[in-house]
Design a protein around this motif. Structure first.
Motif, PDB file in Angstrom:
ATOM      1  N   ARG A 137       0.868  -1.178   0.000  1.00 40.48           N
ATOM      2  CA  ARG A 137       0.000   0.000   0.000  1.00 40.48           C
ATOM      3  C   ARG A 137       0.901   1.223   0.000  1.00 40.48           C
ATOM      4  O   ARG A 137       1.635   1.442   0.953  1.00 40.48           O
ATOM      5  CB  ARG A 137      -0.919   0.022   1.223  1.00 40.48           C
ATOM      6  CG  ARG A 137      -1.941   1.150   1.196  1.00 40.48           C
ATOM      7  CD  ARG A 137      -3.147   0.828   2.047  1.00 40.48           C
ATOM      8  NE  ARG A 137      -3.746  -0.429   1.594  1.00 40.48           N
ATOM      9  CZ  ARG A 137      -4.307  -1.331   2.419  1.00 40.48           C
ATOM     10  NH1 ARG A 137      -4.341  -1.100   3.719  1.00 40.48           N
ATOM     11  NH2 ARG A 137      -4.823  -2.447   1.938  1.00 40.48           N
TER      12      ARG A 137
ATOM     13  N   GLU B 106      -3.521   2.424   6.991  1.00 42.30           N
ATOM     14  CA  GLU B 106      -3.777   3.471   6.016  1.00 42.30           C
ATOM     15  C   GLU B 106      -2.522   3.780   5.226  1.00 42.30           C
ATOM     16  O   GLU B 106      -1.404   3.569   5.683  1.00 42.30           O
ATOM     17  CB  GLU B 106      -4.248   4.760   6.711  1.00 42.30           C
ATOM     18  CG  GLU B 106      -5.682   4.714   7.186  1.00 42.30           C
ATOM     19  CD  GLU B 106      -6.210   6.101   7.492  1.00 42.30           C
ATOM     20  OE1 GLU B 106      -5.656   7.085   6.963  1.00 42.30           O
ATOM     21  OE2 GLU B 106      -7.166   6.209   8.253  1.00 42.30           O
ATOM     22  N   ASP B 107      -2.738   4.297   4.018  1.00 41.43           N
ATOM     23  CA  ASP B 107      -1.622   4.782   3.228  1.00 41.43           C
ATOM     24  C   ASP B 107      -1.012   5.980   3.969  1.00 41.43           C
ATOM     25  O   ASP B 107      -1.743   6.850   4.449  1.00 41.43           O
ATOM     26  CB  ASP B 107      -2.129   5.230   1.856  1.00 41.43           C
ATOM     27  CG  ASP B 107      -1.007   5.648   0.935  1.00 41.43           C
ATOM     28  OD1 ASP B 107      -0.397   6.696   1.184  1.00 41.43           O
ATOM     29  OD2 ASP B 107      -0.742   4.921  -0.034  1.00 41.43           O
TER      30      ASP B 107
ATOM     31  N   SER C 258      -2.269   9.654   3.479  1.00 39.25           N
ATOM     32  CA  SER C 258      -3.629  10.088   3.780  1.00 39.25           C
ATOM     33  C   SER C 258      -3.658  11.347   4.637  1.00 39.25           C
ATOM     34  O   SER C 258      -4.554  12.185   4.516  1.00 39.25           O
ATOM     35  CB  SER C 258      -4.385   8.959   4.498  1.00 39.25           C
ATOM     36  OG  SER C 258      -4.441   7.800   3.706  1.00 39.25           O
ATOM     37  N   GLU C 259      -2.675  11.479   5.519  1.00 39.03           N
ATOM     38  CA  GLU C 259      -2.671  12.614   6.448  1.00 39.03           C
ATOM     39  C   GLU C 259      -2.386  13.944   5.753  1.00 39.03           C
ATOM     40  O   GLU C 259      -2.674  15.011   6.303  1.00 39.03           O
ATOM     41  CB  GLU C 259      -1.619  12.376   7.536  1.00 39.03           C
ATOM     42  CG  GLU C 259      -0.207  12.274   7.009  1.00 39.03           C
ATOM     43  CD  GLU C 259       0.769  11.690   8.010  1.00 39.03           C
ATOM     44  OE1 GLU C 259       1.815  12.340   8.244  1.00 39.03           O
ATOM     45  OE2 GLU C 259       0.511  10.608   8.544  1.00 39.03           O
TER      46      GLU C 259
ATOM     47  N   GLU D 253     -13.037  -3.688   6.295  1.00 45.13           N
ATOM     48  CA  GLU D 253     -13.027  -3.957   7.727  1.00 45.13           C
ATOM     49  C   GLU D 253     -14.258  -4.668   8.258  1.00 45.13           C
ATOM     50  O   GLU D 253     -14.286  -5.050   9.434  1.00 45.13           O
ATOM     51  CB  GLU D 253     -12.820  -2.642   8.485  1.00 45.13           C
ATOM     52  CG  GLU D 253     -11.520  -1.951   8.115  1.00 45.13           C
ATOM     53  CD  GLU D 253     -11.282  -0.679   8.914  1.00 45.13           C
ATOM     54  OE1 GLU D 253     -11.765  -0.607  10.057  1.00 45.13           O
ATOM     55  OE2 GLU D 253     -10.637   0.233   8.387  1.00 45.13           O
TER      56      GLU D 253
ATOM     57  N   GLU E 247     -14.801   8.388   0.935  1.00 42.24           N
ATOM     58  CA  GLU E 247     -13.495   8.283   1.567  1.00 42.24           C
ATOM     59  C   GLU E 247     -12.651   7.236   0.842  1.00 42.24           C
ATOM     60  O   GLU E 247     -11.451   7.385   0.696  1.00 42.24           O
ATOM     61  CB  GLU E 247     -13.645   7.911   3.043  1.00 42.24           C
ATOM     62  CG  GLU E 247     -14.236   9.024   3.894  1.00 42.24           C
ATOM     63  CD  GLU E 247     -13.357  10.257   3.907  1.00 42.24           C
ATOM     64  OE1 GLU E 247     -12.119  10.122   3.804  1.00 42.24           O
ATOM     65  OE2 GLU E 247     -13.896  11.369   4.010  1.00 42.24           O
ATOM     66  N   GLU E 248     -13.320   6.180   0.406  1.00 40.02           N
ATOM     67  CA  GLU E 248     -12.592   5.146  -0.329  1.00 40.02           C
ATOM     68  C   GLU E 248     -12.150   5.674  -1.682  1.00 40.02           C
ATOM     69  O   GLU E 248     -10.990   5.543  -2.071  1.00 40.02           O
ATOM     70  CB  GLU E 248     -13.487   3.920  -0.529  1.00 40.02           C
ATOM     71  CG  GLU E 248     -12.843   2.844  -1.388  1.00 40.02           C
ATOM     72  CD  GLU E 248     -13.777   2.325  -2.475  1.00 40.02           C
ATOM     73  OE1 GLU E 248     -13.383   1.396  -3.168  1.00 40.02           O
ATOM     74  OE2 GLU E 248     -14.881   2.871  -2.632  1.00 40.02           O
TER      75      GLU E 248
ATOM     76  N   GLY F 235      -9.390   8.283  -2.134  1.00 34.55           N
ATOM     77  CA  GLY F 235      -8.047   7.770  -1.905  1.00 34.55           C
ATOM     78  C   GLY F 235      -7.392   7.340  -3.198  1.00 34.55           C
ATOM     79  O   GLY F 235      -6.481   6.539  -3.204  1.00 34.55           O
TER      80      GLY F 235
ATOM     81  N   GLU G 277      -3.813   7.511  -3.084  1.00 36.89           N
ATOM     82  CA  GLU G 277      -3.278   6.563  -2.115  1.00 36.89           C
ATOM     83  C   GLU G 277      -3.285   5.150  -2.682  1.00 36.89           C
ATOM     84  O   GLU G 277      -2.326   4.407  -2.521  1.00 36.89           O
ATOM     85  CB  GLU G 277      -4.109   6.586  -0.839  1.00 36.89           C
ATOM     86  CG  GLU G 277      -3.832   7.768   0.060  1.00 36.89           C
ATOM     87  CD  GLU G 277      -4.514   9.028  -0.416  1.00 36.89           C
ATOM     88  OE1 GLU G 277      -4.069  10.102  -0.016  1.00 36.89           O
ATOM     89  OE2 GLU G 277      -5.464   8.951  -1.178  1.00 36.89           O
ATOM     90  N   ARG G 278      -4.382   4.757  -3.308  1.00 39.90           N
ATOM     91  CA  ARG G 278      -4.456   3.402  -3.834  1.00 39.90           C
ATOM     92  C   ARG G 278      -3.540   3.235  -5.038  1.00 39.90           C
ATOM     93  O   ARG G 278      -2.951   2.200  -5.242  1.00 39.90           O
ATOM     94  CB  ARG G 278      -5.901   3.071  -4.230  1.00 39.90           C
ATOM     95  CG  ARG G 278      -6.795   2.843  -3.022  1.00 39.90           C
ATOM     96  CD  ARG G 278      -6.379   1.602  -2.269  1.00 39.90           C
ATOM     97  NE  ARG G 278      -7.345   1.275  -1.235  1.00 39.90           N
ATOM     98  CZ  ARG G 278      -7.015   0.756  -0.076  1.00 39.90           C
ATOM     99  NH1 ARG G 278      -5.761   0.528   0.234  1.00 39.90           N
ATOM    100  NH2 ARG G 278      -7.947   0.455   0.807  1.00 39.90           N
TER     101      ARG G 278
END
Length: 479
Positions: free
Chosen positions: A169, A201-202, A205-206, A233, A462-463, A466, A469-470
């Motif tokens: 990730r 989390e990636d 993300s922050e 989850e 939210e997904e 990302g 991130e993904r």
């Protein structure tokens, strides 16, 4: 920049990758410098890099419904999915190189790019290069590959290996190995498969908190979400059709990175005695993303600066931290990008344009995209708090976006007589969202089906937001 630009000191799988690994070639590193390093021997010693313990994972199902993790393995435990592959004995040693050991990367004589051995790769050619931490990951990847052979197989000529592992990730392509690593979060079907995937989390993300706006997006078909949202989850399960859209987008994106650095017409000119990054550096004149950047460049310097803050952990300077969603949208509307992530590097720009066109053409999938205001209390925000400053549906309907996507497509695929009609059909189909209204209400306005709950929509957003991130990054020899 190199991977050290973004995440110095962090660990992504076994790679302490700094910010731009071309997650599949350049997903996050735009102006990276070449990674140094000398050549290795003709054969790797077979030893994997030192194991890095995966992040702590829940070991029992919690009362809030969070599914426990079971048998989450670090990428250093990856093995050749096909034991009988002619490359089974060298795959791990060549694909599991990390930043500190780049000097040990295999020469192409040991593990060549797929396209160096055949101009028409088959499913078996690709699967012989796959490493996994769990068998189900390879099985699912092969299912998807067989479902879209005509479009996907030619693109794999520009990779040496495909690694799928519990703790990968984000996904990325790395010129040091010439290989791709894929996050299996898009592949699971059953809860037992899901349990073997990290929920960490990636690290990027922050970074989103540094700006006064967020960029939201979702894939749509006929005004409705193109694929359902499933959490990593909970105990939900899904079938193959549920994962096709998101995984195809990921593969087209990452494989665009690989073909950016190694265009189909350049595969026969590589020096087999060199490591991948040096062989690719020798054909720098052939790289594709600079061509797009020269012919139809993105023009917004403001969005370029803001993208570095959002995606590479650069600190905001001056008024950058206060730029509104309306201002960002105004810049975006006047330019030719398909996503905000395009502005992080010319590599990501190229990959996003290619991905956008492929998903529309093959699956009739549009992208609904918006810049929304950052809520004052993000931790407790609902969809009502994410007010659209600027947004559209079907970004490919913008003539400049379509023209830039066409350049990316034609740089990789041969001449296509049907492309003209496809591009013409997209012209001026971009539909504006309503500024001043929240994201969920804007989406509902374009839907033909019953609108899901706003809570579900926010989880999905939210997904989907990302995306970067993904998709991860591209790195190494980016200039």
């Amino acid at each position: 920049m190199t991977l050290d630009h973004l995440f110095a000191g962090r660990s992504l799988g076994v790679l302490a990758i700094a910010p731009f690994l071309l997650v599949l070639s350049a997903c996050d590193s735009r102006d990276g410098m070449s990674l140094g390093g000398g050549g290795g021997g003709d054969a790797p010693d077979g030893a994997s890099p030192p194991a890095t313990p995966p992040p702590l994972q829940p070991t029992t199902d919690s009362q809030d419904g969070t599914l426990s993790r079971n048998d989450v393995r670090d990428v250093t435990a990856a093995y050749a999915f096909r034991a009988a592959s002619p490359y089974a004995s060298v795959l791990a040693g060549c694909a599991l190189i990390e930043r500190e050991t780049i000097d040990d990367a295999c020469p192409l004589r040991t593990l060549p790019f797929v396209g160096q051995e055949t101009a028409t790769p088959t499913v078996d050619d690709v699967m012989d290069r796959v490493l996994v931490t769990h068998d189900w990951m390879g099985e699912r990847f092969e299912q998807l590959l067989r479902s879209r052979q005509a479009e996907l197989l030619p693109l794999f000529g520009s990779v040496t290996s495909v690694l799928i592992g519990s703790t990968v990730r984000p996904s990325f392509y790395w010129t040091v190995t010439g290989g791709i690593r894929l996050d299996p979060a898009g592949l699971w079907l059953s809860t037992e498969e899901k349990r073997t995937i990290s929920i960490a989390e990636d690290p990027r993300s922050e970074f989103r908190a540094k700006l006064a706006f967020r960029n939201f997006w979702t894939r749509q078909r006929d005004g409705d979400r193109a694929s359902p949202f499933f959490s990593l989850e909970d105990d939900s399960e899904r079938d193959l059709a549920d994962i096709e859209i998101s995984m195809m987008a990921l593969l087209f994106h990452e494989l665009a990175h690989a073909n950016d650095f190694l265009p189909p017409g350049s595969r026969d000119s590589l020096d087999a005695d060199l490591q991948p990054r040096f062989a690719l550096d020798a054909i720098e004149r052939d790289w594709l993303s600079p061509m797009l950047d020269t012919e139809l460049p993105l023009n917004s310097d403001l969005l370029r600066r803001l993208a570095q803050v959002r995606f590479t952990n650069t600190e905001a300077v001056g008024d950058e931290a206060t730029v509104s969603a309306i201002t960002a949208g105004g810049e975006f509307a006047a330019d030719g990008a398909s996503f905000f992530y395009n502005y992080s590097t010319i590599r990501e720009d190229f990959a996003n344009q290619f991905e956008t066109l492929m998903m529309k053409r093959l699956f009739d999938v549009d992208v609904a995209f918006a810049f929304v205001d950052q809520p004052t209390d993000p931790d407790n925000a609902t969809c009502d708090d994410y007010i659209v400053g600027w947004g559209v549906r079907n970004r490919l309907g913008d003539p400049t976006v379509a023209a830039r996507a066409r350049i990316a497509y034609e740089a990789i695929y041969p001449s296509d007589p049907e492309l003209d009609a496809f591009i013409a059909a997209q012209m001026n189909t971009e539909a504006a969202m309503t500024p001043g209204i929240d994201w969920c209400t804007n989406l509902a306005a374009g839907r033909s089906m019953a609108f899901r709950s706003r809570q579900q929509e926010m989880r999905a957003v939210e997904e989907m937001s990302g995306h970067a991130e993904r998709h991860a990054w591209a790195d190494s020899i980016t200039k």
